[in-house]
Write an enzyme that holds these catalytic residues in place. Structure first.
Site, PDB file in Angstrom:
ATOM      1  CG  HIS A   1      13.669  -0.743 -50.152  1.00 42.11           C
ATOM      2  ND1 HIS A   1      13.714  -1.148 -48.836  1.00 42.11           N
ATOM      3  CD2 HIS A   1      12.348  -0.558 -50.442  1.00 42.11           C
ATOM      4  CE1 HIS A   1      12.474  -1.219 -48.356  1.00 42.11           C
ATOM      5  NE2 HIS A   1      11.637  -0.856 -49.313  1.00 42.11           N
TER       6      HIS A   1
ATOM      7  CG  ASP B   1      12.934  -2.850 -39.690  1.00 41.60           C
ATOM      8  OD1 ASP B   1      12.433  -2.353 -40.714  1.00 41.60           O
ATOM      9  OD2 ASP B   1      12.292  -3.045 -38.647  1.00 41.60           O
TER      10      ASP B   1
ATOM     11  CG  LEU C   1      30.039 -14.666 -46.390  1.00 36.77           C
ATOM     12  CD1 LEU C   1      30.052 -14.741 -44.860  1.00 36.77           C
ATOM     13  CD2 LEU C   1      29.865 -13.202 -46.815  1.00 36.77           C
TER      14      LEU C   1
ATOM     15  CD  GLU D   1      23.575 -15.105 -26.597  1.00 37.10           C
ATOM     16  OE1 GLU D   1      23.252 -14.035 -26.062  1.00 37.10           O
ATOM     17  OE2 GLU D   1      23.465 -16.213 -26.037  1.00 37.10           O
TER      18      GLU D   1
END
Ligand code: FPP
Length: 233
Positions: free
Chosen positions: A34, A17, A128, A200
């Protein structure tokens, strides 16, 4: 798993954000914000591999983002398409597997084809797992799961939490251990609402384009200090 390994979240999810505010403070357009956010994302993907994070989920375009001005929506779709063109070979060589969370339908065909292509090309990688939430909404995901469960004719007594998890777009990923939100906002914004039950949280005022490897390390270190009890004592 060793104590050291436990301190690294296996799955990190990020709400990226603050691109708009980053751009505005520099007199730039939102799209330029962006673009800066996209460059930063590339660094964070590399850092995730370095830090041995196994799953990275990024919230890039929500089902609510269609309500933004047409130019911004179009600009975001174009950014995604050109990033796939530009980065796919390198990501593939680095062992990154790209997965998509969200609805491919109701997206411009060009964008959905590029996503499908990236998913297909990288499907054997496992260094990943990069989940890109694009045209994604947490409530929409639950509605989609219910529709699929009913279509599959599964009887009510067979519906368990594990089964529902498998009908989520994230079926192949464990629940996120850590959710990071940049730019100082403190809300979930319809992101992974089923999967985040015991995640978390880490919030930072840093705007996404400025959230660098050191900031990322700080978030991981903070996670390493947490005592996770999962409702137990
Ligand atoms: C939130 O900032 C950011 C978004 C809605 C878009 C995130 C997209 C990217 C980082 C780039 C594209 C992603 C990929 C996967 C190539 P905001 O616009 O809400 O910022 P603001 O709250 O400051 O206005």
């Amino acid at each position: 798993m060793s104590e050291e390994e436990k301190r690294i979240p296996r799955h990190i999810a990020i709400i990226m954000d603050g691109n708009g505010r980053w751009a505005q403070s520099r007199g730039l357009t939102r799209i330029e914000g962006h673009k800066a956010g996209t460059e930063n994302l590339r660094q964070i993907i590399r850092a995730s591999v370095d830090f041995n994070v196994k799953y990275l989920t990024i919230y890039a375009f929500s089902t609510e983002n269609w309500g933004r001005p047409k130019d911004e929506v179009k600009g975001l779709m174009t950014i995604l398409e050109s990033v796939i063109d530009r980065e796919l070979n390198e990501l593939n060589a680095e062992g990154v597997r790209i997965c998509h969370l969200g609805r491919l339908e109701s997206m411009p065909v060009k964008t959905s084809r590029k996503i499908e292509h990236a998913v297909e090309v990288t499907r054997h990688n496992d260094r990943l797992i990069l989940n890109i939430a694009w045209n994604y909404g947490g409530r929409d995901e639950i509605v989609h799961a219910i529709q699929q469960i009913i279509k599959a004719g599964i009887p009510a007594e067979k519906i368990t939490e594990e089964l529902v998890s498998c009908y989520m777009f994230t079926c192949d990923s464990p629940d996120p251990d850590l959710i990071i939100r940049t730019s100082g906002e403190m809300r979930l914004s319809n992101f992974l609402i089923w999967q985040s039950a015991y995640s978390e949280w880490y919030a930072t005022p840093t705007l996404w384009p400025d959230f660098n490897k050191q900031e990322y390390q700080k978030a991981i270190d903070a996670y390493g200090q947490r005592k996770r009890r999962f409702g137990k004592i």
